[in-house]
Design a protein around this motif. Sequence first.
Motif, mmCIF file in Angstrom:
data_model
loop_
_atom_site.group_PDB
_atom_site.id
_atom_site.type_symbol
_atom_site.label_atom_id
_atom_site.label_comp_id
_atom_site.label_asym_id
_atom_site.label_seq_id
_atom_site.Cartn_x
_atom_site.Cartn_y
_atom_site.Cartn_z
ATOM 1 N N HIS A 276 32.212 49.448 53.251
ATOM 2 C CA HIS A 276 32.663 48.907 51.976
ATOM 3 C C HIS A 276 34.082 48.337 52.109
ATOM 4 O O HIS A 276 34.371 47.226 51.632
ATOM 5 C CB HIS A 276 32.619 49.995 50.908
ATOM 6 C CG HIS A 276 32.994 49.536 49.542
ATOM 7 N ND1 HIS A 276 32.387 48.465 48.916
ATOM 8 C CD2 HIS A 276 33.936 49.993 48.668
ATOM 9 C CE1 HIS A 276 32.926 48.294 47.718
ATOM 10 N NE2 HIS A 276 33.872 49.203 47.552
ATOM 11 N N LYS B 153 36.254 39.723 52.619
ATOM 12 C CA LYS B 153 36.241 38.816 51.472
ATOM 13 C C LYS B 153 37.654 38.342 51.125
ATOM 14 O O LYS B 153 37.884 37.164 50.842
ATOM 15 C CB LYS B 153 35.613 39.495 50.256
ATOM 16 C CG LYS B 153 34.093 39.563 50.282
ATOM 17 C CD LYS B 153 33.474 38.192 50.129
ATOM 18 C CE LYS B 153 31.959 38.286 50.075
ATOM 19 N NZ LYS B 153 31.329 36.940 49.995
ATOM 20 N N VAL C 103 39.630 46.731 44.262
ATOM 21 C CA VAL C 103 39.761 45.995 45.520
ATOM 22 C C VAL C 103 41.113 46.305 46.167
ATOM 23 O O VAL C 103 41.192 46.548 47.372
ATOM 24 C CB VAL C 103 39.620 44.473 45.270
ATOM 25 C CG1 VAL C 103 40.031 43.681 46.510
ATOM 26 C CG2 VAL C 103 38.184 44.137 44.879
ATOM 27 N N GLU D 37 33.699 37.936 43.428
ATOM 28 C CA GLU D 37 32.502 37.798 44.264
ATOM 29 C C GLU D 37 31.820 39.139 44.517
ATOM 30 O O GLU D 37 30.602 39.206 44.669
ATOM 31 C CB GLU D 37 32.844 37.124 45.594
ATOM 32 C CG GLU D 37 33.074 35.634 45.474
ATOM 33 C CD GLU D 37 32.735 34.890 46.755
ATOM 34 O OE1 GLU D 37 32.215 35.521 47.711
ATOM 35 O OE2 GLU D 37 32.974 33.675 46.803
ATOM 36 N N LEU D 38 32.617 40.196 44.575
ATOM 37 C CA LEU D 38 32.079 41.524 44.863
ATOM 38 C C LEU D 38 31.725 42.298 43.593
ATOM 39 O O LEU D 38 31.241 43.429 43.670
ATOM 40 C CB LEU D 38 33.091 42.333 45.684
ATOM 41 C CG LEU D 38 33.366 41.803 47.098
ATOM 42 C CD1 LEU D 38 34.594 42.483 47.689
ATOM 43 C CD2 LEU D 38 32.155 42.006 47.994
ATOM 44 N N LEU E 207 33.759 43.647 41.434
ATOM 45 C CA LEU E 207 34.626 44.819 41.340
ATOM 46 C C LEU E 207 35.873 44.445 40.545
ATOM 47 O O LEU E 207 36.206 43.270 40.400
ATOM 48 C CB LEU E 207 35.036 45.285 42.741
ATOM 49 C CG LEU E 207 33.930 45.774 43.673
ATOM 50 C CD1 LEU E 207 34.484 45.949 45.088
ATOM 51 C CD2 LEU E 207 33.326 47.083 43.171
ATOM 52 N N ASN F 64 23.527 43.480 57.940
ATOM 53 C CA ASN F 64 22.543 42.747 57.147
ATOM 54 C C ASN F 64 21.257 42.537 57.927
ATOM 55 O O ASN F 64 20.156 42.619 57.360
ATOM 56 C CB ASN F 64 23.112 41.387 56.719
ATOM 57 C CG ASN F 64 24.129 41.506 55.605
ATOM 58 O OD1 ASN F 64 24.077 42.445 54.815
ATOM 59 N ND2 ASN F 64 25.055 40.574 55.530
ATOM 60 N N GLU G 262 33.986 45.159 54.172
ATOM 61 C CA GLU G 262 33.497 44.024 53.388
ATOM 62 C C GLU G 262 34.589 43.493 52.460
ATOM 63 O O GLU G 262 34.762 42.278 52.321
ATOM 64 C CB GLU G 262 32.272 44.427 52.572
ATOM 65 C CG GLU G 262 31.683 43.286 51.760
ATOM 66 C CD GLU G 262 30.493 43.705 50.936
ATOM 67 O OE1 GLU G 262 29.648 42.853 50.622
ATOM 68 O OE2 GLU G 262 30.399 44.915 50.591
ATOM 69 N N ILE G 263 35.335 44.407 51.843
ATOM 70 C CA ILE G 263 36.415 43.997 50.943
ATOM 71 C C ILE G 263 37.484 43.225 51.708
ATOM 72 O O ILE G 263 37.934 42.159 51.274
ATOM 73 C CB ILE G 263 37.013 45.222 50.224
ATOM 74 C CG1 ILE G 263 36.052 45.705 49.137
ATOM 75 C CG2 ILE G 263 38.386 44.889 49.628
ATOM 76 C CD1 ILE G 263 36.471 46.988 48.463
ATOM 77 N N GLU H 10 18.949 37.225 50.038
ATOM 78 C CA GLU H 10 20.318 36.906 49.653
ATOM 79 C C GLU H 10 20.424 35.410 49.407
ATOM 80 O O GLU H 10 19.697 34.610 50.000
ATOM 81 C CB GLU H 10 21.302 37.333 50.743
ATOM 82 C CG GLU H 10 21.383 38.838 50.915
ATOM 83 C CD GLU H 10 22.524 39.244 51.828
ATOM 84 O OE1 GLU H 10 23.489 38.472 51.953
ATOM 85 O OE2 GLU H 10 22.437 40.331 52.414
ATOM 86 N N ALA I 223 38.100 37.658 45.486
ATOM 87 C CA ALA I 223 37.272 38.641 46.187
ATOM 88 C C ALA I 223 36.648 39.630 45.207
ATOM 89 O O ALA I 223 35.469 39.983 45.315
ATOM 90 C CB ALA I 223 38.111 39.382 47.221
ATOM 91 N N SER I 224 37.433 40.063 44.218
ATOM 92 C CA SER I 224 36.913 41.006 43.225
ATOM 93 C C SER I 224 35.796 40.369 42.409
ATOM 94 O O SER I 224 34.811 41.034 42.074
ATOM 95 C CB SER I 224 38.036 41.481 42.302
ATOM 96 O OG SER I 224 38.549 40.415 41.526
#
Length: 307
Positions: A6, A13, A34, A26-27, A29, A78, A9-10, A122, A23-24
């Motif tokens: 996690h 991004k 983030v 797209e995620l 969050l 993935n 990934e953050i 996806e 980024a927040s």
Amino acid sequence: MHYTLHQLEIFYKVAKLRSVTKASEELFLTQPAVSIQLKKFQGQFDIPLFEVVGRKIYITDFGEEIAIAAENILSEVNAINYKALSFQGKLSGMLKIAIVSTAKYVMPHFLIDFMDKHEGVELNIDVTNKAEVVTSLENNVVDFAMVSVIPKHLKIDRIELMENKLYLVGGKQYRCKNQNITKAAFEKLPLIYREQGSATRAQMEHFIASNKISTYKKMELKSNEAVKQAIIAGMGFSIIPLIGLKSELNNGDLQVIPMKGLPMITNWNLIWLRSKNLSSIARHFVDHINDNKSDITSHHFDWFEQY
């Protein structure tokens, strides 16, 4: 080191987008979430991954190397997920689509049920102008493209989705409501154009040229959304697709100005290279569109018929 996928990934991004805010988004969050995970990830390293100068974030050389490694790791994760779903007999992988900017008001309605049904799929959508959409398709970067004007130099297959209507549109400041505007009056309007390479611009220029209208360009903007906001502000008029104007027409911020020869009508098309070997996901998506396009258009775009 004990960082999580996690956190990886953050950071990836943030490094890719150069923005905690983006980024927040797209995620899905919050920005504080983030920022907290980004700080914890940085705490695993003695060397700075990024620097904040003013309100901008800059990735260090070391951070760039970690971002590349993160991309590779996340790609492998993935791949594992895709393989697990494949062994369960489910669709898995990436569906890539390039769409012209106005199509963002259309394409999601043709995707939502398909994406809900196939959790292992996806989605990557590139929203840009027609010239870049066609280039992406031609270079085989995407599976599909959504356009209103078919590229003549490519051999493609297509599904015709629905009509695309272009009208002359003005703000609420325009007073001659429901009256056809004359050619002479049109020539006095300050016009707002899309940028070069836009299909909307090409259609507008074709209408003006074919009607031998002498006019002048007020400004040029790079998206239909920007054009729409400029019209609302009273900065000018434009010939633009009806599809993205529903709310503004309903609340009176915009109005369709009748004129002889309008609307210009094209069709939204989902297209793909005839030579392309479609993936299983892409083939299923084609079947989904063919089976459901009538229901989708009648359910989501019935308001279209009143214009």
